[in-house]
Design an enzyme around this catalytic site. Sequence first.
Site, PDB file in Angstrom:
ATOM      1  N   LYS A   1       0.972  -1.206   0.020  1.00 62.91           N
ATOM      2  CA  LYS A   1      -0.119  -0.066   0.046  1.00 62.91           C
ATOM      3  C   LYS A   1       0.888   1.274   0.032  1.00 62.91           C
ATOM      4  CE  LYS A   1      -3.884  -2.405   0.436  1.00 62.91           C
ATOM      5  NZ  LYS A   1      -4.973  -2.400  -0.384  1.00 62.91           N
TER       6      LYS A   1
ATOM      7  N   LYS B   1      -8.201   6.365 -13.066  1.00 61.09           N
ATOM      8  CA  LYS B   1      -7.947   5.185 -12.124  1.00 61.09           C
ATOM      9  C   LYS B   1      -8.257   5.384 -10.786  1.00 61.09           C
ATOM     10  CE  LYS B   1      -6.763   0.955 -10.641  1.00 61.09           C
ATOM     11  NZ  LYS B   1      -6.968   1.127  -9.186  1.00 61.09           N
TER      12      LYS B   1
ATOM     13  N   ASN C   1     -11.742   4.480  -7.493  1.00 61.57           N
ATOM     14  CA  ASN C   1     -11.401   4.062  -6.125  1.00 61.57           C
ATOM     15  C   ASN C   1     -12.027   5.368  -5.222  1.00 61.57           C
ATOM     16  OD1 ASN C   1      -8.227   3.564  -7.109  1.00 61.57           O
ATOM     17  ND2 ASN C   1      -9.560   2.071  -6.402  1.00 61.57           N
TER      18      ASN C   1
ATOM     19  N   ARG D   1      -6.390  -3.673   8.813  1.00 57.63           N
ATOM     20  CA  ARG D   1      -5.418  -2.767   8.451  1.00 57.63           C
ATOM     21  C   ARG D   1      -5.928  -1.513   8.228  1.00 57.63           C
ATOM     22  NH1 ARG D   1      -5.152  -7.755   5.201  1.00 57.63           N
ATOM     23  NH2 ARG D   1      -6.007  -6.626   3.511  1.00 57.63           N
ATOM     24  N   PRO D   2      -5.135  -0.299   8.216  1.00 55.15           N
ATOM     25  CA  PRO D   2      -5.421   1.077   7.905  1.00 55.15           C
ATOM     26  C   PRO D   2      -5.801   1.144   6.598  1.00 55.15           C
ATOM     27  CG  PRO D   2      -3.087   0.952   8.407  1.00 55.15           C
ATOM     28  CD  PRO D   2      -3.568  -0.442   8.788  1.00 55.15           C
TER      29      PRO D   2
END
Length: 297
Positions: free
Chosen positions: A71, A174, A178, A253-254
């Site tokens: 990430k 892209k 998200n 998870r963050p």
Amino acid sequence: MTSVAIIGAGAIGTVLAAAVHRTGADTVLCTRTPVGELVLADDDGEHAVDVPVRTDPATAAPVDWVLLTTKGQDVAGAAPWLSRLRAPETTVVALQNGVEHRERVTPLAGSARVLPALVYIAAERIAAGRVRHRRGRRIVVPENADASAFAALLAGSGLEVHREPDFTTAAWRKLLGNVAANPITALTLRRLEVLRDGEIGELTRTLLTEAIAVGAACGARLDAADLRRTLDFYREFAADDGTSMLYDRLAGRPPETDLINGAIVRFGREHGVPTPANQAVHALLAALQPERADLAS
């Protein structure tokens, strides 16, 4: 033989490890903790990902290619690996969300070249060492010599490399994919069926409209057609599909809100474009992580 190191054994890292290994390249997977048997499941069944795994950067040596799949907020944690794997002839491919790939990775890449990459692969880590590749095989990179070499590297892997002349616009498009689905699923802890709710649909349009205005201010060729295109993209997903932010929350998870909605807010401020909806979801996601909540202010 071409040598490839993949940093990160998450969903995308596992898909890439299987793909690169399929080409016959000398492949190694680099991760912080030991990994047992890796299994990749897709529509054709389950496949063992039989590649060596390293957990100590001190055992690593320079390679031709580094595929960075962590990430974006975890890039600093990859620094020990990058310092051992890089060489002047190495290309580091940053396969991450967001629009600031080079800015994040270049300070850690030394003399190696950095190739930003947009990943259109939906994969979910369903258990330790088990990843489900749900859909998508496309990776988009800027059109240059490194991109051509990367396409050659993945030839025969089952993945597709698309070379894009206008990478700035491609990266922002892209990001649009998200900017609404990810935070909404992460905050509601629901899968993509949530986007079909009426009020959520309005929030989706607002988040996207703000992001399109910010992206255009940053030089991307975005307009109202991108709103329709992104909504159509969302409709292609099955109701039980998820997002990377949702998977992160479910796993404790963050979520990478700083790279997605946080980036919209930051660039919006820089260019004088209001982003109240993105500010709100970014603040809520950051509040789930008290140590990071100040980043949303």
